[in-house]
Design a protein around this motif. Structure first.
Motif, PDB file in Angstrom:
ATOM      1  N   UNK A 285      17.279  -3.731   2.595  1.00 46.53           N
ATOM      2  CA  UNK A 285      16.275  -3.835   3.669  1.00 46.53           C
ATOM      3  C   UNK A 285      15.503  -2.540   3.865  1.00 46.53           C
ATOM      4  N   UNK A 286      15.993  -1.459   3.282  1.00 46.10           N
ATOM      5  CA  UNK A 286      15.367  -0.153   3.475  1.00 46.10           C
ATOM      6  C   UNK A 286      14.147   0.013   2.565  1.00 46.10           C
ATOM      7  N   UNK A 287      13.154   0.709   3.084  1.00 46.92           N
ATOM      8  CA  UNK A 287      11.996   1.042   2.267  1.00 46.92           C
ATOM      9  C   UNK A 287      11.135  -0.137   1.862  1.00 46.92           C
ATOM     10  N   UNK A 288      11.095  -1.158   2.673  1.00 47.84           N
ATOM     11  CA  UNK A 288      10.292  -2.345   2.360  1.00 47.84           C
ATOM     12  C   UNK A 288       8.882  -2.148   2.932  1.00 47.84           C
ATOM     13  N   UNK A 289       8.025  -1.530   2.157  1.00 50.08           N
ATOM     14  CA  UNK A 289       6.720  -1.123   2.685  1.00 50.08           C
ATOM     15  C   UNK A 289       5.794  -2.295   2.995  1.00 50.08           C
ATOM     16  N   UNK A 290       6.015  -3.425   2.372  1.00 48.39           N
ATOM     17  CA  UNK A 290       5.195  -4.590   2.709  1.00 48.39           C
ATOM     18  C   UNK A 290       5.500  -5.074   4.129  1.00 48.39           C
ATOM     19  N   UNK A 291       6.646  -4.669   4.669  1.00 53.60           N
ATOM     20  CA  UNK A 291       7.025  -4.963   6.054  1.00 53.60           C
ATOM     21  C   UNK A 291       6.733  -3.759   6.950  1.00 53.60           C
ATOM     22  N   UNK A 292       7.101  -2.569   6.473  1.00 53.39           N
ATOM     23  CA  UNK A 292       6.960  -1.354   7.279  1.00 53.39           C
ATOM     24  C   UNK A 292       5.506  -1.059   7.626  1.00 53.39           C
ATOM     25  N   UNK A 293       4.587  -1.339   6.708  1.00 60.27           N
ATOM     26  CA  UNK A 293       3.180  -1.103   6.995  1.00 60.27           C
ATOM     27  C   UNK A 293       2.702  -1.914   8.183  1.00 60.27           C
ATOM     28  N   UNK A 294       3.056  -3.184   8.201  1.00 58.90           N
ATOM     29  CA  UNK A 294       2.643  -4.067   9.305  1.00 58.90           C
ATOM     30  C   UNK A 294       3.301  -3.650  10.615  1.00 58.90           C
ATOM     31  N   UNK A 295       4.590  -3.287  10.556  1.00 60.08           N
ATOM     32  CA  UNK A 295       5.289  -2.863  11.770  1.00 60.08           C
ATOM     33  C   UNK A 295       4.675  -1.589  12.345  1.00 60.08           C
ATOM     34  N   UNK A 296       4.288  -0.662  11.473  1.00 58.80           N
ATOM     35  CA  UNK A 296       3.709   0.601  11.927  1.00 58.80           C
ATOM     36  C   UNK A 296       2.325   0.383  12.512  1.00 58.80           C
ATOM     37  N   UNK A 297       1.554  -0.498  11.918  1.00 56.97           N
ATOM     38  CA  UNK A 297       0.229  -0.820  12.465  1.00 56.97           C
ATOM     39  C   UNK A 297       0.333  -1.291  13.915  1.00 56.97           C
ATOM     40  N   UNK A 298       1.348  -2.075  14.215  1.00 58.83           N
ATOM     41  CA  UNK A 298       1.533  -2.573  15.574  1.00 58.83           C
ATOM     42  C   UNK A 298       1.895  -1.459  16.556  1.00 58.83           C
ATOM     43  N   UNK A 299       2.537  -0.407  16.049  1.00 60.93           N
ATOM     44  CA  UNK A 299       2.983   0.682  16.918  1.00 60.93           C
ATOM     45  C   UNK A 299       1.853   1.650  17.261  1.00 60.93           C
ATOM     46  N   UNK A 300       0.880   1.800  16.372  1.00 56.16           N
ATOM     47  CA  UNK A 300      -0.214   2.744  16.589  1.00 56.16           C
ATOM     48  C   UNK A 300      -1.388   1.992  17.210  1.00 56.16           C
ATOM     49  N   UNK A 301      -1.800   2.364  18.403  1.00 57.74           N
ATOM     50  CA  UNK A 301      -2.883   1.637  19.071  1.00 57.74           C
ATOM     51  C   UNK A 301      -4.142   1.548  18.207  1.00 57.74           C
ATOM     52  N   UNK A 302      -4.622   0.320  18.008  1.00 56.49           N
ATOM     53  CA  UNK A 302      -5.885   0.069  17.292  1.00 56.49           C
ATOM     54  C   UNK A 302      -5.885   0.592  15.856  1.00 56.49           C
ATOM     55  N   UNK A 303      -4.729   0.675  15.235  1.00 52.24           N
ATOM     56  CA  UNK A 303      -4.664   1.135  13.847  1.00 52.24           C
ATOM     57  C   UNK A 303      -5.165   0.057  12.894  1.00 52.24           C
ATOM     58  N   UNK A 304      -5.774   0.492  11.807  1.00 52.32           N
ATOM     59  CA  UNK A 304      -6.189  -0.407  10.733  1.00 52.32           C
ATOM     60  C   UNK A 304      -5.185  -0.308   9.595  1.00 52.32           C
ATOM     61  N   UNK A 305      -4.984  -1.399   8.885  1.00 53.66           N
ATOM     62  CA  UNK A 305      -4.043  -1.446   7.772  1.00 53.66           C
ATOM     63  C   UNK A 305      -4.743  -1.982   6.532  1.00 53.66           C
ATOM     64  N   UNK A 306      -4.658  -1.224   5.441  1.00 54.50           N
ATOM     65  CA  UNK A 306      -5.105  -1.688   4.129  1.00 54.50           C
ATOM     66  C   UNK A 306      -3.881  -1.746   3.229  1.00 54.50           C
ATOM     67  N   UNK A 307      -3.523  -2.944   2.810  1.00 53.91           N
ATOM     68  CA  UNK A 307      -2.378  -3.130   1.924  1.00 53.91           C
ATOM     69  C   UNK A 307      -2.870  -3.262   0.488  1.00 53.91           C
ATOM     70  N   UNK A 308      -2.277  -2.493  -0.399  1.00 55.92           N
ATOM     71  CA  UNK A 308      -2.604  -2.540  -1.822  1.00 55.92           C
ATOM     72  C   UNK A 308      -1.454  -3.234  -2.543  1.00 55.92           C
ATOM     73  N   UNK A 309      -1.680  -4.467  -2.908  1.00 58.39           N
ATOM     74  CA  UNK A 309      -0.630  -5.270  -3.527  1.00 58.39           C
ATOM     75  C   UNK A 309      -0.265  -4.726  -4.911  1.00 58.39           C
ATOM     76  N   UNK A 310       1.026  -4.797  -5.210  1.00 56.67           N
ATOM     77  CA  UNK A 310       1.562  -4.361  -6.501  1.00 56.67           C
ATOM     78  C   UNK A 310       1.245  -2.898  -6.804  1.00 56.67           C
ATOM     79  N   UNK A 311       1.276  -2.074  -5.767  1.00 55.10           N
ATOM     80  CA  UNK A 311       1.063  -0.630  -5.897  1.00 55.10           C
ATOM     81  C   UNK A 311       2.234   0.076  -5.238  1.00 55.10           C
ATOM     82  N   UNK A 312       2.672   1.179  -5.845  1.00 57.68           N
ATOM     83  CA  UNK A 312       3.839   1.883  -5.353  1.00 57.68           C
ATOM     84  C   UNK A 312       3.521   3.014  -4.391  1.00 57.68           C
ATOM     85  N   UNK A 313       4.282   4.093  -4.498  1.00 59.62           N
ATOM     86  CA  UNK A 313       4.267   5.171  -3.510  1.00 59.62           C
ATOM     87  C   UNK A 313       3.035   6.062  -3.591  1.00 59.62           C
ATOM     88  N   UNK A 314       2.307   6.027  -4.698  1.00 61.00           N
ATOM     89  CA  UNK A 314       1.201   6.969  -4.913  1.00 61.00           C
ATOM     90  C   UNK A 314      -0.108   6.247  -5.224  1.00 61.00           C
TER      91      UNK A 314
END
Length: 333
Positions: A285-314
């Motif tokens: 369950x650790x390091x699941x960025x496809x989940x963590x990105x969405x969760x973090x967007x909800x925590x930061x007021x008015x944050x935008x999220x761009x998800x890059x599918x099939x892309x890693x850490x860099x």
């Protein structure tokens, strides 16, 4: 048969890369014998009763738009890996400032230094003071994302916009991962080599798909392991690993009040201490960025999220064109 061919390919690529690295010089711990992509300047810092030098690149555009972008590197990197990003931003009129944090790259490797994100933020602010830069667009990658968050919380008046590219610290690892002491981390760092660093990056960053241009970043991370002063670097690495583990920023995202963009490669599985978690279900369950990105967007007021599918850490290394497009669009809004 296909699996055997795949393993043979990986072996041949690794062997070729290791051979190529063997022909390159051993790096000194200030990277004095390695040329960065742009001119390097130094800030003299007196901090924690030590006289230190903090390296940075200050790239001026041919035609300025009056804006400055500050780029903060990750734990396993230094300012040099921002080369293409710097060039692209400067071409659009941005002044680009890229420090090597104390303990990294061409900056001093102090002995007995207390590494905290607050201290690194103060050091970074000192560079802006020297350059008389009042406000910046702030982009942090990986550990640089944690530092960018701390900098924004400490100096909100300095940051116009915040961009976090696959930041670490989106979860609190110490709640689930056994603590590894600085002494233990130090011993592990002493064993670091090109091969171990590449194996880690291959699996965690690049989905077991290696490109020759990735070798440069492994060389910069491990080219000094055979230098007699390398134990100093190893201790700095161990200390900064401890900083990352013990100083979470995940609980403070809601305090960010400025426009924020998250650029997240969803294949990323980076999580500090993951290998030390015995519970397999918890570990996965650790390091699941496809989940963590969405969760973090909800925590930061008015944050935008761009998800890059099939892309890693860099993203800015692996898929530069897909990374730079949303970054530029966000900066000009």
């Amino acid at each position: 048969m296909k699996r055997n061919n795949f393993l043979l390919t990986i072996f041949l690529l690794s062997s070729f890369s290791a051979f190529a690295q063997a022909d390159r010089p051993v790096l000194d711990i200030m990277l004095g014998n390695y040329k960065y992509p742009f001119e390097v300047h130094y800030l003299d810092l007196k901090t924690q009763n030590q006289e230190l030098k903090m390296a940075y690149m200050d790239v001026q555009p041919k035609k300025t738009n009056g804006k400055t972008v500050l780029l903060l590197h990750g734990k396993n990197f230094n300012g040099a890996y921002w080369k293409k990003t710097i060039s692209a931003l400067a071409a659009d009129g941005y002044r680009v400032v890229v420090p090597d944090q104390i303990g990294f790259g061409k900056s001093s490797k102090p002995i007995g230094y207390q590494f905290t994100f607050q201290q690194l933020a103060q050091n970074t602010k000192a560079i802006l003071g020297k350059l008389k830069i009042d406000k910046v667009y702030l982009l942090g990658h990986s550990m640089g994302g944690m530092l960018a968050t701390r900098f924004t919380l400490m100096y909100p008046e300095k940051v116009e916009k915040l961009i976090l590219e696959n930041p670490i610290g989106l979860e609190d690892w110490k709640r689930v991962t056994p603590y590894i002491s600085i002494d233990q981390n130090y011993q592990s760092e002493l064993q670091a080599s090109y091969e171990t660093a590449k194996d880690y990056q291959l699996g965690f960053y690049y989905d077991n798909k290696w490109k020759p241009e990735y070798d440069e970043w492994v060389y910069l991370l491990t080219g000094w392991t055979k230098h007699p002063d390398y134990p100093i670097v190893a201790m700095n690495n161990a200390q900064t690993s401890d900083m990352i583990f013990t100083q979470p920023i995940v609980y403070e995202f809601s305090d960010i009040k400025i426009p924020t963009l998250l650029i997240i490669g969803t294949r990323d599985r980076t999580a500090i201490g993951k290998a030390n978690v015995k519970d397999k279900a918890l570990r996965e369950k650790m390091g699941q960025y496809q989940i963590l990105g969405k969760e973090t967007q909800k925590k930061i007021p008015n944050a935008q999220l761009v998800e890059l599918e099939n892309v890693g850490h860099l993203p800015h290394i692996e898929v530069f064109d897909r990374f730079i497009e949303p970054l530029k669009a966000f900066l000009i809004k």
